[in-house]
Design a protein around this motif. Structure first.
Motif, PDB file in Angstrom:
ATOM      1  N   ASN A   3       0.835  -1.193   0.000  1.00 24.42           N
ATOM      2  CA  ASN A   3       0.000   0.000   0.000  1.00 24.42           C
ATOM      3  C   ASN A   3       0.872   1.246   0.000  1.00 24.42           C
ATOM      4  OD1 ASN A   3      -2.239   1.639   0.113  1.00 24.42           O
ATOM      5  ND2 ASN A   3      -3.053   0.772   1.995  1.00 24.42           N
ATOM      6  N   PRO A  38      -6.473  11.477   5.094  1.00 18.66           N
ATOM      7  CA  PRO A  38      -5.825  10.834   3.940  1.00 18.66           C
ATOM      8  C   PRO A  38      -5.936  11.715   2.701  1.00 18.66           C
ATOM      9  CG  PRO A  38      -7.870   9.705   4.492  1.00 18.66           C
ATOM     10  CD  PRO A  38      -7.656  10.771   5.529  1.00 18.66           C
ATOM     11  N   ARG A  64      -4.562   7.335  -1.686  1.00 18.65           N
ATOM     12  CA  ARG A  64      -4.287   5.936  -1.374  1.00 18.65           C
ATOM     13  C   ARG A  64      -4.179   5.185  -2.679  1.00 18.65           C
ATOM     14  NH1 ARG A  64      -8.407   5.315   3.522  1.00 18.65           N
ATOM     15  NH2 ARG A  64      -6.919   5.752   5.155  1.00 18.65           N
ATOM     16  N   GLU A 116       0.202   5.335   0.766  1.00 12.78           N
ATOM     17  CA  GLU A 116      -0.790   6.310   1.217  1.00 12.78           C
ATOM     18  C   GLU A 116      -0.105   7.633   1.531  1.00 12.78           C
ATOM     19  OE1 GLU A 116      -4.094   4.285   3.780  1.00 12.78           O
ATOM     20  OE2 GLU A 116      -2.139   3.555   4.434  1.00 12.78           O
ATOM     21  N   THR A 163      -6.448  -0.250  -1.063  1.00 12.03           N
ATOM     22  CA  THR A 163      -7.148  -0.348   0.220  1.00 12.03           C
ATOM     23  C   THR A 163      -7.489  -1.803   0.464  1.00 12.03           C
ATOM     24  OG1 THR A 163      -9.261   0.076  -0.844  1.00 12.03           O
ATOM     25  CG2 THR A 163      -8.143   1.961   0.102  1.00 12.03           C
TER      26      THR A 163
END
Length: 154
Positions: A108, A121, A124, A110, A127
C-alpha cells in the motif's frame, strides 16, 4: 535652515527608521523540515512488485520506518511559520506511508495531510477489504448475532 527645522527632520527620520524596523521584525519566516519524494517518483512504485530494497534505491531511505515488524516506510515533511517573537506554528504536514507485506513487497502507498489539526488521507493506492481470511459462510454466520429486529420496525 534653522536648528529647530533640522531637529524635526531628524525626529521624523528616526521615527520612520524605528517603524520600518518594527515592520521587518514582524515579517513571517518559514522553515521546511523533512522530505517527501516527488509525485513522479511515487508513480513509478508498483504495488505488489516493488520491495524494500527497490524503494530505497528509487526514492531513498525514509526518515522513519515502522518499529513493529518493520511494517513500513514513512516519509514526513512539515512547514512552520514564525511571526516575530511568537512560537513557531505548524501550517502544513504531509506523511507518505509505504506498507509492506510479510515478504517485504509493497502492499500500500498512502499520503496523509494535516487539516485543522486532524490527520486526513490525501491519496491511497490500495485499500484492504477488511474481510481477509473469511469465507462467505463465515461472514454470513458472523452477522447472525448482530441482527436487531427494532431496526426493521423503526
Amino acid at each position: 535652515m534653522g536648528i529647530t527645522n533640522y531637529t524635526g527632520v531628524m525626529r521624523r527620520m528616526l521615527l520612520g527608521a524605528v517603524m520600518s524596523g518594527g515592520l521587518v521584525a514582524c515579517a513571517p519566516e518559514f522553515a521546511n523540515h523533512g522530505y517527501i519524494p516527488p509525485q513522479e517518483d511515487l508513480d513509478q512504485i508498483v504495488v505488489g512488485v516493488d520491495t524494500r530494497a527497490s524503494i530505497e534505491e528509487s526514492i531513498g531511505v525514509p526518515s522513519t520506518a515502522g518499529v513493529v515488524n518493520d511494517s513500513g516506510f514513512y516519509y514526513v515533511r512539515s512547514r512552520k511559520k514564525t511571526l516575530g517573537p511568537l512560537a513557531p506554528k505548524e501550517i502544513e504536514r504531509q506523511v507518505l506511508a509505504i506498507s509492506f507485506d510479510s515478504a517485504g513487497v509493497v502492499s500500500n502507498v498512502e499520503r496523509f495531510g494535516l487539516e485543522r489539526g486532524q490527520v486526513v488521507p490525501l491519496s491511497r493506492r490500495v485499500t484492504t477489504s477488511g474481510v481477509e481470511n473469511n469465507g462467505f459462510l463465515r461472514q454470513l454466520l458472523g452477522n447472525l448475532g448482530r441482527f436487531n429486529p427494532t431496526a426493521l420496525a423503526g
